[in-house]
Scaffold this active site. Structure first.
Site, PDB file in Angstrom:
ATOM      1  N   SER A 130       0.835  -1.196   0.000  1.00 56.26           N
ATOM      2  CA  SER A 130       0.000   0.000   0.000  1.00 56.26           C
ATOM      3  C   SER A 130       0.876   1.255   0.000  1.00 56.26           C
ATOM      4  O   SER A 130       1.643   1.479  -0.930  1.00 56.26           O
ATOM      5  CB  SER A 130      -0.969  -0.040   1.186  1.00 56.26           C
ATOM      6  OG  SER A 130      -1.983   0.931   1.028  1.00 56.26           O
ATOM      7  N   SER A 154      -0.228  -4.437  -3.554  1.00 57.40           N
ATOM      8  CA  SER A 154      -1.360  -3.498  -3.512  1.00 57.40           C
ATOM      9  C   SER A 154      -0.893  -2.060  -3.322  1.00 57.40           C
ATOM     10  O   SER A 154      -1.333  -1.376  -2.398  1.00 57.40           O
ATOM     11  CB  SER A 154      -2.318  -3.862  -2.367  1.00 57.40           C
ATOM     12  OG  SER A 154      -2.772  -5.181  -2.443  1.00 57.40           O
ATOM     13  N   GLY A 273      -7.895  -9.407  -0.460  1.00 59.16           N
ATOM     14  CA  GLY A 273      -8.226  -7.996  -0.568  1.00 59.16           C
ATOM     15  C   GLY A 273      -6.962  -7.165  -0.440  1.00 59.16           C
ATOM     16  O   GLY A 273      -5.846  -7.661  -0.612  1.00 59.16           O
ATOM     17  N   HIS A 274      -7.141  -5.893  -0.104  1.00 59.84           N
ATOM     18  CA  HIS A 274      -6.049  -4.932  -0.161  1.00 59.84           C
ATOM     19  C   HIS A 274      -4.818  -5.376   0.640  1.00 59.84           C
ATOM     20  O   HIS A 274      -3.694  -5.300   0.157  1.00 59.84           O
ATOM     21  CB  HIS A 274      -6.542  -3.567   0.345  1.00 59.84           C
ATOM     22  CG  HIS A 274      -5.513  -2.498   0.283  1.00 59.84           C
ATOM     23  ND1 HIS A 274      -4.960  -2.062  -0.905  1.00 59.84           N
ATOM     24  CD2 HIS A 274      -4.900  -1.779   1.265  1.00 59.84           C
ATOM     25  CE1 HIS A 274      -4.066  -1.121  -0.655  1.00 59.84           C
ATOM     26  NE2 HIS A 274      -4.009  -0.931   0.646  1.00 59.84           N
ATOM     27  N   VAL A 275      -5.033  -5.847   1.863  1.00 56.96           N
ATOM     28  CA  VAL A 275      -3.887  -6.225   2.707  1.00 56.96           C
ATOM     29  C   VAL A 275      -3.576  -7.703   2.467  1.00 56.96           C
ATOM     30  O   VAL A 275      -3.695  -8.552   3.352  1.00 56.96           O
ATOM     31  CB  VAL A 275      -4.167  -5.925   4.189  1.00 56.96           C
ATOM     32  CG1 VAL A 275      -2.868  -6.029   5.002  1.00 56.96           C
ATOM     33  CG2 VAL A 275      -4.742  -4.536   4.359  1.00 56.96           C
TER      34      VAL A 275
END
Length: 294
Positions: A130, A154, A273-275
């Site tokens: 991220s 991500s 998902g994102h993490v």
């Protein structure tokens, strides 16, 4: 390498509480580790180090509000082959101590260069999730000679802009039930944070500290790199995106990365998902090692 004890400024009650929750999350770290600070002109940078001291260096950069403790599901495997340095990104909510942070892309790269130098590292492998992934790409474009290989998990923006919902949920973190709503949006029914880590995340949101609440700048982060910037990447790069990503469209990010970054390996991880490093650690751990090792 300098690991002298820093001068920690007096903390508010919310800051003291955050430090306590950080230590509770760090208790999840499954392997031997040491923590220390290295000085930079931007402030003291807090680091969690694991693995053999003579192994190749692997630097880990975390997601926003997650801190270096987020790597506990990954660190056992990665530190079995590498000397890992989980770096608390200066200016975010963690145990690094910012003093003079300009928040520009050049400034962030200069900060990380000073961390390299004060760790005595000439060249390293980098993994970032991220916000950390955005930092990795920024550093690759400014100091390619210091990077063996780069892994982006991500990454925040980087290839495509955030979905408007990201700002809606991020700004909503501070209202009642905002943290719960944000995590539910990001992780759905697939994953629940460990209670220790969830407590730390919540404490980070609630910790009010001007130096750790950086305002976006035109030449800072978040940022979508230009076509020419992406074409100029000279470091072997792995990009892992998530099937259930919500902060942007993963297919668009995959397409743009594959189109412009020379030789990039890019894929979308199923059931994540994102993490994704926390949601699918077994797959991510192995995929990252196979890329770094070859």
């Amino acid at each position: 390498m300098s690991n002298h004890a820093p001068i920690i400024p007096s903390l508010s009650d919310s800051g003291i509480h955050y430090y306590q929750t950080y230590e509770e999350s760090l208790a999840l770290w499954p392997v031997h580790h040491e923590t220390f600070y290295v000085p930079t002109r931007f402030g003291q940078t807090h680091i969690i180090a694991s693995g053999p001291k003579n192994a190749p260096p692997l630097l880990l950069l975390h997601g926003v509000l997650f801190s270096s403790t987020m790597w506990y599901p990954n660190i056992a495997e990665w530190s079995s082959k590498y000397r890992t340095y989980a770096i608390d990104i200066i200016g975010d909510k963690n145990k690094s101590i910012p003093v003079d942070l300009n928040g520009t892309r050049t400034g962030y790269a200069d900060w990380l260069l000073e961390v390299f130098d004060n760790l005595g590292i000439k060249k390293a492998y980098l993994v970032g999730l991220s916000l950390g992934g955005l930092h990795v790409m920024n550093f690759v474009l400014r100091a390619a000679e210091r990077v063996e290989k780069a892994v982006l998990l991500s990454p925040a923006e980087t290839f495509v802009s955030f979905h408007p919902n990201f700002y809606k949920y991020a700004l909503g973190l501070f209202v009642p039930n905002g943290v719960e709503n944000f995590l539910k949006w990001m992780m759905g029914d697939r994953y629940v944070l460990h209670p220790n880590f969830a407590k730390q995340f919540h404490a980070g949101v609630m910790w009010q500290d001007e130096l750790r609440n950086q305002k976006p700048k035109a030449d800072g982060f978040p940022y979508v790199f230009t076509d020419d910037e992406l074409k100029s990447v000279k470091v072997p790069t792995l990009l892992l995106l998530s099937e259930h990503e919500v902060i942007y469209d993963p297919q668009s990010a995959l397409h743009r990365a594959s189109t412009f970054v020379p030789g990039i390996e890019a894929e979308i991880v199923k059931n994540a998902g994102h993490v994704l490093s926390m949601e699918q650690p077994e797959y991510v751990n192995g995929r990252v090692l196979s890329f770094l090792d070859k």
